[in-house]
Write a protein that holds these residues in place. Structure first.
Motif, PDB file in Angstrom:
ATOM      1  N   ILE A  51      78.956  45.306  23.918  1.00 42.57           N
ATOM      2  CA  ILE A  51      79.424  44.762  25.197  1.00 42.57           C
ATOM      3  C   ILE A  51      78.268  44.554  26.172  1.00 42.57           C
ATOM      4  O   ILE A  51      78.168  43.508  26.813  1.00 42.57           O
ATOM      5  CB  ILE A  51      80.522  45.656  25.827  1.00 42.57           C
ATOM      6  CG1 ILE A  51      81.815  45.518  25.024  1.00 42.57           C
ATOM      7  CG2 ILE A  51      80.762  45.281  27.280  1.00 42.57           C
ATOM      8  CD1 ILE A  51      82.972  46.336  25.560  1.00 42.57           C
ATOM      9  N   GLU A  52      77.386  45.521  26.284  1.00 39.38           N
ATOM     10  CA  GLU A  52      76.262  45.387  27.215  1.00 39.38           C
ATOM     11  C   GLU A  52      75.363  44.216  26.825  1.00 39.38           C
ATOM     12  O   GLU A  52      74.928  43.440  27.673  1.00 39.38           O
ATOM     13  CB  GLU A  52      75.454  46.680  27.240  1.00 39.38           C
ATOM     14  CG  GLU A  52      74.306  46.625  28.232  1.00 39.38           C
ATOM     15  CD  GLU A  52      73.475  47.903  28.227  1.00 39.38           C
ATOM     16  OE1 GLU A  52      72.344  47.831  28.735  1.00 39.38           O
ATOM     17  OE2 GLU A  52      73.934  48.932  27.721  1.00 39.38           O
ATOM     18  N   GLU A  53      75.129  44.084  25.535  1.00 38.12           N
ATOM     19  CA  GLU A  53      74.278  42.994  25.051  1.00 38.12           C
ATOM     20  C   GLU A  53      74.920  41.633  25.309  1.00 38.12           C
ATOM     21  O   GLU A  53      74.270  40.712  25.803  1.00 38.12           O
ATOM     22  CB  GLU A  53      74.041  43.195  23.557  1.00 38.12           C
ATOM     23  CG  GLU A  53      73.001  42.289  22.970  1.00 38.12           C
ATOM     24  CD  GLU A  53      72.728  42.666  21.525  1.00 38.12           C
ATOM     25  OE1 GLU A  53      73.163  41.903  20.640  1.00 38.12           O
ATOM     26  OE2 GLU A  53      72.079  43.701  21.292  1.00 38.12           O
ATOM     27  N   MET A  54      76.202  41.518  25.014  1.00 43.65           N
ATOM     28  CA  MET A  54      76.916  40.259  25.243  1.00 43.65           C
ATOM     29  C   MET A  54      76.944  39.907  26.726  1.00 43.65           C
ATOM     30  O   MET A  54      76.767  38.740  27.099  1.00 43.65           O
ATOM     31  CB  MET A  54      78.339  40.370  24.685  1.00 43.65           C
ATOM     32  CG  MET A  54      79.120  39.100  24.835  1.00 43.65           C
ATOM     33  SD  MET A  54      78.404  37.811  23.834  1.00 43.65           S
ATOM     34  CE  MET A  54      79.833  36.913  23.388  1.00 43.65           C
ATOM     35  N   VAL A 120      61.689  32.726  17.954  1.00 41.81           N
ATOM     36  CA  VAL A 120      62.696  33.792  17.830  1.00 41.81           C
ATOM     37  C   VAL A 120      63.899  33.383  16.981  1.00 41.81           C
ATOM     38  O   VAL A 120      64.865  34.132  16.893  1.00 41.81           O
ATOM     39  CB  VAL A 120      63.185  34.279  19.222  1.00 41.81           C
ATOM     40  CG1 VAL A 120      62.043  34.811  20.037  1.00 41.81           C
ATOM     41  CG2 VAL A 120      63.935  33.181  19.950  1.00 41.81           C
ATOM     42  N   GLY A 121      63.825  32.232  16.348  1.00 45.76           N
ATOM     43  CA  GLY A 121      64.964  31.711  15.586  1.00 45.76           C
ATOM     44  C   GLY A 121      65.499  32.645  14.522  1.00 45.76           C
ATOM     45  O   GLY A 121      66.698  32.728  14.305  1.00 45.76           O
ATOM     46  N   LYS A 122      64.626  33.376  13.860  1.00 49.21           N
ATOM     47  CA  LYS A 122      65.060  34.269  12.785  1.00 49.21           C
ATOM     48  C   LYS A 122      65.304  35.701  13.272  1.00 49.21           C
ATOM     49  O   LYS A 122      65.806  36.531  12.530  1.00 49.21           O
ATOM     50  CB  LYS A 122      64.040  34.261  11.662  1.00 49.21           C
ATOM     51  CG  LYS A 122      63.925  32.910  10.982  1.00 49.21           C
ATOM     52  CD  LYS A 122      63.246  33.026   9.652  1.00 49.21           C
ATOM     53  CE  LYS A 122      62.944  31.713   9.004  1.00 49.21           C
ATOM     54  NZ  LYS A 122      63.969  30.759   8.901  1.00 49.21           N
ATOM     55  N   GLN A 123      64.958  35.971  14.528  1.00 51.25           N
ATOM     56  CA  GLN A 123      65.170  37.309  15.083  1.00 51.25           C
ATOM     57  C   GLN A 123      66.643  37.475  15.457  1.00 51.25           C
ATOM     58  O   GLN A 123      67.236  36.603  16.080  1.00 51.25           O
ATOM     59  CB  GLN A 123      64.287  37.498  16.314  1.00 51.25           C
ATOM     60  CG  GLN A 123      64.407  38.842  16.955  1.00 51.25           C
ATOM     61  CD  GLN A 123      63.566  38.949  18.225  1.00 51.25           C
ATOM     62  OE1 GLN A 123      62.738  38.078  18.500  1.00 51.25           O
ATOM     63  NE2 GLN A 123      63.773  40.000  18.969  1.00 51.25           N
ATOM     64  N   SER A 125      69.727  39.756  17.348  1.00 51.48           N
ATOM     65  CA  SER A 125      69.944  40.735  18.412  1.00 51.48           C
ATOM     66  C   SER A 125      70.398  42.051  17.775  1.00 51.48           C
ATOM     67  O   SER A 125      71.043  42.050  16.730  1.00 51.48           O
ATOM     68  CB  SER A 125      70.976  40.219  19.410  1.00 51.48           C
ATOM     69  OG  SER A 125      72.234  40.104  18.800  1.00 51.48           O
ATOM     70  N   PRO A 126      70.068  43.172  18.413  1.00 47.00           N
ATOM     71  CA  PRO A 126      70.351  44.471  17.801  1.00 47.00           C
ATOM     72  C   PRO A 126      71.832  44.750  17.524  1.00 47.00           C
ATOM     73  O   PRO A 126      72.190  45.186  16.438  1.00 47.00           O
ATOM     74  CB  PRO A 126      69.800  45.483  18.804  1.00 47.00           C
ATOM     75  CG  PRO A 126      68.920  44.724  19.718  1.00 47.00           C
ATOM     76  CD  PRO A 126      69.333  43.295  19.654  1.00 47.00           C
ATOM     77  N   ALA A 127      72.698  44.523  18.484  1.00 46.67           N
ATOM     78  CA  ALA A 127      74.100  44.905  18.328  1.00 46.67           C
ATOM     79  C   ALA A 127      74.966  43.789  17.749  1.00 46.67           C
ATOM     80  O   ALA A 127      75.783  44.022  16.865  1.00 46.67           O
ATOM     81  CB  ALA A 127      74.667  45.352  19.669  1.00 46.67           C
ATOM     82  N   LEU A 128      74.794  42.578  18.247  1.00 47.59           N
ATOM     83  CA  LEU A 128      75.655  41.464  17.821  1.00 47.59           C
ATOM     84  C   LEU A 128      75.185  40.797  16.533  1.00 47.59           C
ATOM     85  O   LEU A 128      75.941  40.052  15.918  1.00 47.59           O
ATOM     86  CB  LEU A 128      75.724  40.412  18.932  1.00 47.59           C
ATOM     87  CG  LEU A 128      76.456  40.806  20.203  1.00 47.59           C
ATOM     88  CD1 LEU A 128      76.228  39.779  21.295  1.00 47.59           C
ATOM     89  CD2 LEU A 128      77.941  40.953  19.928  1.00 47.59           C
ATOM     90  N   TYR A 136      67.753  32.226  23.923  1.00 43.27           N
ATOM     91  CA  TYR A 136      66.602  31.544  24.516  1.00 43.27           C
ATOM     92  C   TYR A 136      66.817  30.050  24.679  1.00 43.27           C
ATOM     93  O   TYR A 136      66.102  29.397  25.432  1.00 43.27           O
ATOM     94  CB  TYR A 136      65.344  31.809  23.689  1.00 43.27           C
ATOM     95  CG  TYR A 136      64.778  33.183  23.919  1.00 43.27           C
ATOM     96  CD1 TYR A 136      63.880  33.403  24.958  1.00 43.27           C
ATOM     97  CD2 TYR A 136      65.131  34.257  23.124  1.00 43.27           C
ATOM     98  CE1 TYR A 136      63.347  34.663  25.188  1.00 43.27           C
ATOM     99  CE2 TYR A 136      64.614  35.519  23.343  1.00 43.27           C
ATOM    100  CZ  TYR A 136      63.720  35.708  24.380  1.00 43.27           C
ATOM    101  OH  TYR A 136      63.204  36.959  24.602  1.00 43.27           O
ATOM    102  N   LEU A 137      67.796  29.493  23.999  1.00 44.72           N
ATOM    103  CA  LEU A 137      68.099  28.066  24.128  1.00 44.72           C
ATOM    104  C   LEU A 137      68.515  27.707  25.551  1.00 44.72           C
ATOM    105  O   LEU A 137      68.400  26.553  25.971  1.00 44.72           O
ATOM    106  CB  LEU A 137      69.195  27.685  23.127  1.00 44.72           C
ATOM    107  CG  LEU A 137      69.429  26.207  22.881  1.00 44.72           C
ATOM    108  CD1 LEU A 137      68.162  25.558  22.326  1.00 44.72           C
ATOM    109  CD2 LEU A 137      70.572  26.022  21.907  1.00 44.72           C
ATOM    110  N   ALA A 138      68.957  28.684  26.310  1.00 43.11           N
ATOM    111  CA  ALA A 138      69.352  28.447  27.699  1.00 43.11           C
ATOM    112  C   ALA A 138      68.184  27.897  28.522  1.00 43.11           C
ATOM    113  O   ALA A 138      68.403  27.124  29.460  1.00 43.11           O
ATOM    114  CB  ALA A 138      69.866  29.742  28.329  1.00 43.11           C
ATOM    115  N   VAL A 139      66.965  28.276  28.179  1.00 43.82           N
ATOM    116  CA  VAL A 139      65.797  27.844  28.962  1.00 43.82           C
ATOM    117  C   VAL A 139      65.538  26.347  28.817  1.00 43.82           C
ATOM    118  O   VAL A 139      65.516  25.631  29.821  1.00 43.82           O
ATOM    119  CB  VAL A 139      64.551  28.693  28.606  1.00 43.82           C
ATOM    120  CG1 VAL A 139      63.317  28.183  29.321  1.00 43.82           C
ATOM    121  CG2 VAL A 139      64.799  30.160  28.923  1.00 43.82           C
TER     122      VAL A 139
END
Length: 163
Positions: A51-54, A120-123, A125-128, A136-139
């Protein structure tokens, strides 16, 4: 030239509506997620880690899309004490210069945003376990939308100057 300007204005208007809708939905999602996290922690003593990550990722997108909306409305950060005293012709020039600087900044967002999305395409996120490219696409997306809004703003100032 006028047809291209009109098409760009319509695109800018549609992008603005889309940004408003998505940002509004993201605000609602953030509120629901925060309530679920607090409620879960308070009532059952546990809340899901994701939840925090999302919430953080929704906040990033909401903020950058909100910046697009503000640029479209001309409500970006500005100190207009001196500008308000200028005659209309100089105000027009000032507005066009400000929008040009915003376009240059947006170009940096687009260029480096695309670069970092590739990195970061292949990285995940820890929880999701979500590709960080989506975050990062938001930028670059917001940079491109802001550029469209600014070009439309410059064209509008140019038309006002011709009248």
């Amino acid at each position: 030239m006028k047809a291209a300007g009109f098409a760009l204005e319509r695109a800018s208007d549609y992008l603005d509506i889309l940004c408003r809708i998505i940002a509004s939905c993201l605000i609602a999602i953030i509120a629901l997620l925060a309530a679920a996290q607090v409620g879960g922690r308070y009532f059952i003593g546990w809340s899901p880690v994701w939840i925090e990550e999302m919430t953080r990722y929704c906040f990033i997108w909401m903020t950058l899309l909100g910046a697009c909306v503000l640029v479209k409305r001309g409500e970006h950060a500005v100190i207009d004490v001196l500008v308000s005293a200028l005659p209309r012709s100089l105000k027009s020039i000032h507005t066009a210069l400000v929008l040009t600087v915003i376009i240059a900044t947006s170009a940096v967002l687009i260029f480096y945003g695309i670069k970092i999305v590739g990195i970061v395409g292949k990285q995940l996120s820890p929880a999701l376990r979500l590709s960080m490219a989506y975050v990062y696409l938001a930028v670059p997306v917001s940079g491109a939308i802001i550029t469209v809004h600014c070009v439309v703003g410059i064209l509008a100032e140019w038309r006002r100057g011709e009248e």
